[in-house]
Structure formats: C-alpha cells, structure tokens
Design an enzyme around this catalytic site. Structure first.
Site, PDB file in Angstrom:
ATOM      1  N   SER A  26       1.051  -1.400   0.209  1.00 10.25           N
ATOM      2  CA  SER A  26      -0.457   0.043   0.131  1.00 10.25           C
ATOM      3  C   SER A  26       0.838   0.720   0.427  1.00 10.25           C
ATOM      4  O   SER A  26       2.079   0.993  -0.031  1.00 10.25           O
ATOM      5  CB  SER A  26      -0.848  -0.177   1.518  1.00 10.25           C
ATOM      6  OG  SER A  26      -0.031   0.307   2.709  1.00 10.25           O
ATOM      7  N   TYR A  59      -2.850   0.175  -3.236  1.00  7.66           N
ATOM      8  CA  TYR A  59      -4.179   0.968  -2.664  1.00  7.66           C
ATOM      9  C   TYR A  59      -3.597   1.844  -1.947  1.00  7.66           C
ATOM     10  O   TYR A  59      -2.682   2.057  -0.918  1.00  7.66           O
ATOM     11  CB  TYR A  59      -4.999  -0.233  -2.133  1.00  7.66           C
ATOM     12  CG  TYR A  59      -4.171  -1.167  -0.707  1.00  7.66           C
ATOM     13  CD1 TYR A  59      -4.776  -0.785   0.687  1.00  7.66           C
ATOM     14  CD2 TYR A  59      -3.970  -2.309  -1.061  1.00  7.66           C
ATOM     15  CE1 TYR A  59      -3.889  -1.236   1.360  1.00  7.66           C
ATOM     16  CE2 TYR A  59      -2.538  -3.330  -0.382  1.00  7.66           C
ATOM     17  CZ  TYR A  59      -3.144  -2.309   1.219  1.00  7.66           C
ATOM     18  OH  TYR A  59      -2.708  -3.295   2.149  1.00  7.66           O
TER      19      TYR A  59
END
Length: 115
Positions: A26, A59
C-alpha cells in the site's frame, strides 16, 4: 455500458517521507490530502516517481499530516525525498464524459496543500 478511463484526481509532486519494506503493501497518504483529492481509503491509485520513472499501482491507507509512505515492495523503488504524482483513474460511462472534472492537488515540500 461503454466506458472510458479518465484520471479524475491527482496529488501533484508530493514528497516521499518514508518506506516500510516489511509492511504488506500500500501507500500511506496524509488524510487531509486524500480528502481534498476525493480519494478514499483502500481505493486503488497509480504512483509515478518523478525522480526515477518508476510506476506502481496500489491501494491507499490514510496517514498523518505530511505522510507519503510507500509500503512493501515499492519501498525499494521509491526513496525518502523522491517526488511523486499520485493519481486515481475512473471508468466513466461515455454518456457522462462531458461532466468529467479532474481534481488536482498541488503540495509544497512538506506535503501541505497549496491553495
């Protein structure tokens, strides 16, 4: 329904503040910048490194003031101090493309929004 892909949000020239190779993945981004850009937690983004040309898709995790941290494998590709462009892309129905507006957030060297 036919769609086209548009860049609808961008955080421009943010400075990487760190990396965590042992995290599972991430990018951590200052929550205020996410809110300004309209990017949601866990939404997919593209990250381009201005310094070396690397590109990563991952993400988002909301972070503290000024944070831009690459987690997991990209911690080897994005170093503290590198400048990045963070972009969100959306599939927009062709019937709606005349309504597309891009939100661009410009930041200073402390990753504070320039208004």
């Amino acid at each position: 329904m036919r769609t086209r892909i548009f860049c609808t949000a961008k955080i421009h020239r943010a400075t990487v503040t760190g990396g965590d190779l042992n995290y599972s993945g991430s990018i951590t981004i200052d929550k205020k910048l996410l809110d300004s850009a309209g990017i949601l937690p866990y939404e997919m983004v593209h990250v381009n490194n201005i310094n070396n040309g690397n590109h990563w898709e991952t993400y988002v995790i909301p972070g503290k003031d000024g944070e831009i941290i690459l987690n997991g494998a990209p911690a080897r590709l994005f170093l503290k101090g590198d400048l990045v462009i963070i972009m969100r892309f959306e599939n927009i129905p062709i019937s709606e493309i005349d309504k597309v507006k891009q939100k661009v957030i410009y930041v200073n060297e402390k990753n504070e929004e320039i208004k």
